[in-house]
Structures are given as structure tokens and as C-alpha cells.
Design an enzyme around this catalytic site. Structure first.
Site, mmCIF file in Angstrom:
data_model
loop_
_atom_site.group_PDB
_atom_site.id
_atom_site.type_symbol
_atom_site.label_atom_id
_atom_site.label_comp_id
_atom_site.label_asym_id
_atom_site.label_seq_id
_atom_site.Cartn_x
_atom_site.Cartn_y
_atom_site.Cartn_z
ATOM 1 N N GLY A 194 29.441 38.760 101.064
ATOM 2 C CA GLY A 194 28.694 39.027 102.287
ATOM 3 C C GLY A 194 29.339 38.331 103.458
ATOM 4 O O GLY A 194 28.715 37.533 104.157
ATOM 5 N N SER A 247 31.231 39.805 106.118
ATOM 6 C CA SER A 247 31.733 40.673 107.182
ATOM 7 C C SER A 247 31.209 40.338 108.570
ATOM 8 O O SER A 247 31.895 40.576 109.564
ATOM 9 C CB SER A 247 31.404 42.139 106.864
ATOM 10 O OG SER A 247 30.011 42.307 106.676
ATOM 11 N N ARG A 248 30.001 39.795 108.662
ATOM 12 C CA ARG A 248 29.403 39.578 109.981
ATOM 13 C C ARG A 248 28.591 38.284 109.998
ATOM 14 O O ARG A 248 28.326 37.685 108.971
ATOM 15 C CB ARG A 248 28.480 40.752 110.361
ATOM 16 C CG ARG A 248 29.194 42.054 110.577
ATOM 17 C CD ARG A 248 28.265 43.130 111.146
ATOM 18 N NE ARG A 248 27.246 43.547 110.197
ATOM 19 C CZ ARG A 248 27.432 44.458 109.243
ATOM 20 N NH1 ARG A 248 28.610 45.023 109.088
ATOM 21 N NH2 ARG A 248 26.451 44.793 108.432
ATOM 22 N N GLY A 249 28.152 37.903 111.192
ATOM 23 C CA GLY A 249 27.172 36.839 111.361
ATOM 24 C C GLY A 249 27.478 35.558 110.617
ATOM 25 O O GLY A 249 28.562 34.978 110.722
ATOM 26 N N ILE A 250 26.502 35.109 109.831
ATOM 27 C CA ILE A 250 26.614 33.847 109.110
ATOM 28 C C ILE A 250 27.787 33.862 108.143
ATOM 29 O O ILE A 250 28.563 32.910 108.065
ATOM 30 C CB ILE A 250 25.294 33.550 108.364
ATOM 31 C CG1 ILE A 250 24.211 33.114 109.360
ATOM 32 C CG2 ILE A 250 25.500 32.481 107.308
ATOM 33 C CD1 ILE A 250 22.835 32.974 108.736
ATOM 34 N N GLY A 251 27.928 34.944 107.365
ATOM 35 C CA GLY A 251 29.001 35.013 106.381
ATOM 36 C C GLY A 251 30.370 34.900 107.011
ATOM 37 O O GLY A 251 31.254 34.190 106.505
ATOM 38 N N TYR A 275 10.192 41.197 99.898
ATOM 39 C CA TYR A 275 11.422 40.461 100.233
ATOM 40 C C TYR A 275 11.373 39.059 99.646
ATOM 41 O O TYR A 275 12.350 38.585 99.049
ATOM 42 C CB TYR A 275 11.560 40.403 101.747
ATOM 43 C CG TYR A 275 12.708 39.576 102.265
ATOM 44 C CD1 TYR A 275 14.013 40.039 102.201
ATOM 45 C CD2 TYR A 275 12.486 38.326 102.849
ATOM 46 C CE1 TYR A 275 15.080 39.290 102.699
ATOM 47 C CE2 TYR A 275 13.538 37.570 103.350
ATOM 48 C CZ TYR A 275 14.827 38.054 103.275
ATOM 49 O OH TYR A 275 15.874 37.305 103.766
ATOM 50 N N LYS A 308 14.043 36.688 97.296
ATOM 51 C CA LYS A 308 14.696 35.503 97.854
ATOM 52 C C LYS A 308 14.233 34.225 97.155
ATOM 53 O O LYS A 308 15.038 33.328 96.889
ATOM 54 C CB LYS A 308 14.434 35.415 99.361
ATOM 55 C CG LYS A 308 15.016 36.554 100.180
ATOM 56 C CD LYS A 308 16.511 36.746 99.978
ATOM 57 C CE LYS A 308 17.357 35.680 100.633
ATOM 58 N NZ LYS A 308 18.809 36.015 100.633
#
Length: 314
Positions: free
Chosen positions: A13, A15-19, A173, A177
Site C-alpha cells: 500500500g 502508492s499514495r498518502g501515508i504509504g 470497517y 481493523k
């Protein structure tokens, strides 16, 4: 902790943001990075570059290019975490390309926040496949490589501390989690019981909302929402420090970025992380979390191992 001269991190994960931010900052701290996610692109044709890190233009390929152009080592591989074979291939390819696997970060996730009656079964199943099942499959595929390292390594999971308010309004959700956090606690206890004292699995979650594709999707037209957002660097800074900490300090820990940096690293000024200078983003997590251990924590009685029972009958 590293099994090779340059430690190797696989980020699921990324590709974007936090990752993406975790990948960028681990690279800056000397890690070779394998980036994994479902979506790919031709990074050489991405214009402008680098792309908005919270847009669909940001992929594992553009993040790989960012790291390489900054002088780091990186590779990328497409993975749908609903497919165990693809996960296994990503783990094996990481080791083949870089010679080791020292750190696994599981940031892949699917999100749908709504009531039970407004969460279709199809959406529920998707979240379970990507969140707890994807994590479980990834950890299982990685453990043999950590064993070959002499049980030296780290696993970091993006999942929350366990507390009741988290269930409200997003039960489907939360089931997945929180299940991920249960895996963190359970595997951590296994590491201790098996004397794997140089292994650690840790959970991290944002204390305040972080600018990402999700927060951009929910933005208000007057931009006032940005005062409650932090830069993803608070998250990556916390991950870097978790990896630097002794294994016994972080093994089984369910923590937030802010709390870890404050309590374990002595950080007191978080102003540099605010998207809007001078703002104090609203904390979305409780100040204190319930203690999960019970008085009879070590009184298990007779331990049952279904795998051994089945093997004895073959």
C-alpha cells in the site's frame, strides 16, 4: 536488527498518502524499498512530476522514480492483496531483488464508514479481504523469510488501538481493523513465548487526521477542513522511530503517531506537522486507551495447538 548491510523494507500500500511518505522517509534513512500496490503506471510519462501524492497519478511506479531520483534504491511490484499468490510473489521478489526482508509495513486498506444497514455485504467482504485477510496472508508469507534471518525483523501494521468508540458508525470497517490489531497482539505474544526477542510487530494509527486521498474526498468547499489536518510526515517519523526502538519496547504495541513520538521520543512541539501553519488539528483519538490485559493474563491452563493435534492423527 537488519540482516544485510542495507536494510530492506517491503511496503504494502505504498502508492499514495501515508504509504508513499513512509517509503520516501525510510529510503532517506538508508532502506532499500520494495513498493507494492494494485495500481501501476508509466512513471516516465507522468507530467508534472512528481504528481500530487494524494491523487490517482501517484502510483508505486512514480514513488519508485521519486526514490531513485533522490539517490535511493527502490523497486515496485503490482499486488492485489486479495490474492495470496500475488502476495507470496511480492515477498519472494523482494528477497530475490534485494537479498533480504528486514521490515514489512502493511498499509493496504479498504474503507467504508457507515451503519450496518447501510453497508452492503459485498462492501463488507471487500474490507475483510483487504484489511485483516490481506494482512494475515502477508504476515504468513513473510514469516519464513524472518526465520531465515534468525528471527530478526520488524512488522508495522496500520491499525488502531482497541477501544469502544471506534466501533460507532462504522462497525463493518471496525471489525476488520480491530481484527488486524488483534493479530498484532497475538503474534507479539507468540514472539515472546518462542523467545524471538529480536522480532517485533507494532500497530500505528493517526492521532489526528492526516492529509490523504480520503480526507481530500471529504473536503469542504471553503478549505477550513485543512486546519484539522496534519502532514503525513508525522506518521512516517513515528514509523522510523518505531523501527529504531528496541524490539521489546514496541512488540505488541498499539499506538498513535503523536503519542509514540511524545512518550517514547520526547517530542513536545508538533506544529511543524500542521497543514495550516499555527493551527492545532483536532485529535480524533482518545487521550487514553483501555488496558487490554487481565489479572489472569498468564493463566492459560492447558494450551491447545490444533496444528499439532491434526498432525498427530495423520
Amino acid at each position: 536488527m537488519p540482516s544485510s548491510q542495507q536494510p530492506v523494507a517491503l511496503i504494502m500500500g505504498a502508492s499514495r498518502g501515508i504509504g508513499r511518505q513512509v517509503a520516501i522517509d525510510l529510503s532517506k534513512n538508508g532502506y532499500a524499498i520494495m513498493l507494492a500496490a494494485k495500481t501501476t503506471s508509466d512513471a516516465s510519462k507522468t507530467t508534472p512530476f512528481p504528481p500530487d501524492p494524494n491523487s490517482s497519478s501517484s502510483t508505486i511506479n512514480t514513488v519508485e522514480r521519486e526514490i531513485r531520483e533522490a539517490g535511493g534504491q527502490a523497486g515496485s511490484i503490482a499486488v492485489d492483496v486479495r490474492d495470496a499468490a500475488q502476495i507470496q510473489n511480492a515477498i519472494d521478489e523482494t528477497v530475490r531483488r534485494f537479498g533480504a526482508l528486514d521490515v514489512l509495513v502493511y498499509n493496504s486498506g479498504a474503507i467504508w464508514w457507515s451503519s450496518v444497514e447501510n453497508t452492503p455485504l459485498k462492501r463488507f467482504r471487500l474490507m475483510q479481504q483487504i484489511n485483516p485477510e490481506g494482512l494475515y496472508a502477508t504476515v504468513q508469507a513473510a514469516l519464513p523469510h524472518f526465520e531465515r534471518n534468525g528471527w530478526k525483523g520488524r512488522i508495522v501494521v496500520v491499525s488502531p488501538p482497541i477501544y469502544s468508540r471506534f466501533f460507532r458508525g462504522k462497525t463493518a470497517y471496525a471489525m476488520g481493523k480491530v481484527g488486524m490489531s488483534v493479530l498484532v497482539k497475538g503474534l507479539a505474544m507468540d514472539f515472546v513465548r518462542q523467545d524471538r526477542n529480536q522480532m517485533a510487530i507494532t500497530s500505528i494509527w493517526p492521532a489526528s487526521s492526516i492529509e490523504s486521498a480520503a480526507t481530500e474526498h471529504n473536503k469542504s468547499s471553503d478549505k477550513s477542513y485543512k486546519k484539522d489536518l496534519r502532514k503525513p510526515t508525522i506518521f512516517s517519523d513515528a514509523v522510523v522511530e518505531m523501527l529504531r526502538a528496541p524490539a521489546n519496547i514496541v512488540n505488541g504495541l498499539l499506538d498513535t503517531d503523536e503519542d509514540f513520538l511524545r512518550e517514547k521520543c520526547g517530542v513536545t512541539d508538533f506544529s511543524k506537522y500542521s497543514i495550516v501553519p499555527g493551527s492545532t488539528p483536532r485529535r480524533i483519538m482518545p487521550e487514553k486507551f483501555p488496558v487490554l490485559e487481565v489479572a489472569e493474563q498468564d493463566d492459560e491452563g492447558q494450551r491447545m495447538d490444533s496444528a499439532k493435534i491434526r498432525a498427530s492423527k495423520i
